[in-house]
Design a protein around this motif. Structure first.
Motif, PDB file in Angstrom:
ATOM      1  N   ASP A  80       0.830  -1.207   0.000  1.00  0.00           N
ATOM      2  CA  ASP A  80       0.000   0.000   0.000  1.00  0.00           C
ATOM      3  C   ASP A  80       0.866   1.259   0.000  1.00  0.00           C
ATOM      4  O   ASP A  80       0.557   2.239  -0.681  1.00  0.00           O
ATOM      5  N   LYS A  83       2.355   1.660  -3.452  1.00  0.00           N
ATOM      6  CA  LYS A  83       1.329   2.076  -4.422  1.00  0.00           C
ATOM      7  C   LYS A  83       1.136   3.589  -4.339  1.00  0.00           C
ATOM      8  O   LYS A  83       1.105   4.282  -5.358  1.00  0.00           O
ATOM      9  N   ALA A  87       2.272   6.248  -7.312  1.00  0.00           N
ATOM     10  CA  ALA A  87       1.230   7.126  -7.859  1.00  0.00           C
ATOM     11  C   ALA A  87       1.621   8.591  -7.666  1.00  0.00           C
ATOM     12  O   ALA A  87       1.445   9.418  -8.571  1.00  0.00           O
ATOM     13  N   THR A  90       4.453   9.465 -10.079  1.00  0.00           N
ATOM     14  CA  THR A  90       3.911   9.626 -11.429  1.00  0.00           C
ATOM     15  C   THR A  90       3.218  10.972 -11.579  1.00  0.00           C
ATOM     16  O   THR A  90       3.422  11.683 -12.566  1.00  0.00           O
ATOM     17  N   ARG A  91       2.413  11.345 -10.583  1.00  0.00           N
ATOM     18  CA  ARG A  91       1.708  12.625 -10.634  1.00  0.00           C
ATOM     19  C   ARG A  91       2.693  13.791 -10.677  1.00  0.00           C
ATOM     20  O   ARG A  91       2.558  14.709 -11.480  1.00  0.00           O
ATOM     21  N   ASP A 169      -0.238   4.392 -15.606  1.00  0.00           N
ATOM     22  CA  ASP A 169      -1.565   4.541 -15.011  1.00  0.00           C
ATOM     23  C   ASP A 169      -1.686   3.605 -13.810  1.00  0.00           C
ATOM     24  O   ASP A 169      -0.759   2.861 -13.472  1.00  0.00           O
ATOM     25  N   GLU A 170      -2.836   3.635 -13.173  1.00  0.00           N
ATOM     26  CA  GLU A 170      -3.040   2.831 -11.968  1.00  0.00           C
ATOM     27  C   GLU A 170      -2.889   1.338 -12.260  1.00  0.00           C
ATOM     28  O   GLU A 170      -2.324   0.594 -11.449  1.00  0.00           O
ATOM     29  N   ILE A 173       0.810   0.498 -12.417  1.00  0.00           N
ATOM     30  CA  ILE A 173       1.395   0.508 -11.072  1.00  0.00           C
ATOM     31  C   ILE A 173       0.964  -0.739 -10.296  1.00  0.00           C
ATOM     32  O   ILE A 173       1.782  -1.386  -9.639  1.00  0.00           O
ATOM     33  N   ASP A 174      -0.311  -1.095 -10.390  1.00  0.00           N
ATOM     34  CA  ASP A 174      -0.788  -2.308  -9.703  1.00  0.00           C
ATOM     35  C   ASP A 174      -0.074  -3.555 -10.219  1.00  0.00           C
ATOM     36  O   ASP A 174       0.354  -4.403  -9.441  1.00  0.00           O
TER      37      ASP A 174
END
Length: 188
Positions: A80, A83, A87, A90-91, A169-170, A173-174
């Motif tokens: 978690d 993740k 994220a 990346t942002r 994207d998500e 990443i997942d």
């Protein structure tokens, strides 16, 4: 802090904020020190008193932007945490200030060294502490090579952005986390 130091700190912050604002509407190549000075309400000489180049100014603006963005919560599972970290990375790297920073890091060896010493190594050490906490909790194997795990995670994001010119994207990443975690997580 005396009055002069307070005024200098306020001026520096205004200059860095002006840099960020201008980069939201223009590229690094079109950014000028004159425009930053005008936006911040200071003279060019004031900027050059503290920064020897536009690149250094942009790097410091980036560092101010990310100052509190990457905190690990050791009470959460390591997956978690990563993740959220990936994220956030990346942002930030997808933002104008992030893209400008990547531009100067890839073009300027001195800036790359400063980026490494004032950003990468600090964030990497925080990530190693998070991995160690996960090891201590019995969440992941103790025989991992932390640098390789971090290269797999963070390097994949940088590679996507710098080489493929796309933001992960998500789902990416997942998937990345699932593959890496599968190799280091202790099964229950």
């Amino acid at each position: 802090m005396n009055m002069k130091q307070h005024k200098e700190a306020r001026s520096k912050k205004q200059i860095l904020e002006a840099t960020i604002v201008l980069l939201e509407t223009s590229s690094y190549s079109s950014l000028t020190v004159e425009a930053v000075a005008s936006q911040a309400g200071v003279g060019k000489a004031t900027i050059y008193r503290w920064w020897n180049s536009k690149a250094q100014l942009v790097l410091d603006a980036f560092l101010m932007t990310v100052e509190s963005e990457f905190e690990f919560d050791h009470s959460k599972p390591i997956k978690d945490n990563f993740k959220l970290q990936l994220a956030t990375l990346t942002r930030i790297l997808g933002s104008r200030i992030g893209k400008s920073t990547l531009t100067i890091v890839t073009e300027n060896e001195d800036i790359a060294k400063d980026f490494y010493s004032s950003y990468i190594i600090i964030k990497r050490n925080n990530a190693k502490q998070a991995l160690q906490a996960a090891i201590d909790k019995g969440e992941i194997h103790s025989n991992i090579t932390m640098d390789i795990v971090l290269d797999l995670l963070y390097g994949s994001v940088y590679f996507q952005i710098l080489i493929y010119k796309k933001l992960p994207d998500e789902a990416y990443i997942d998937d990345l986390l699932n593959h890496v975690m599968q190799g280091i997580t202790i099964s229950n």
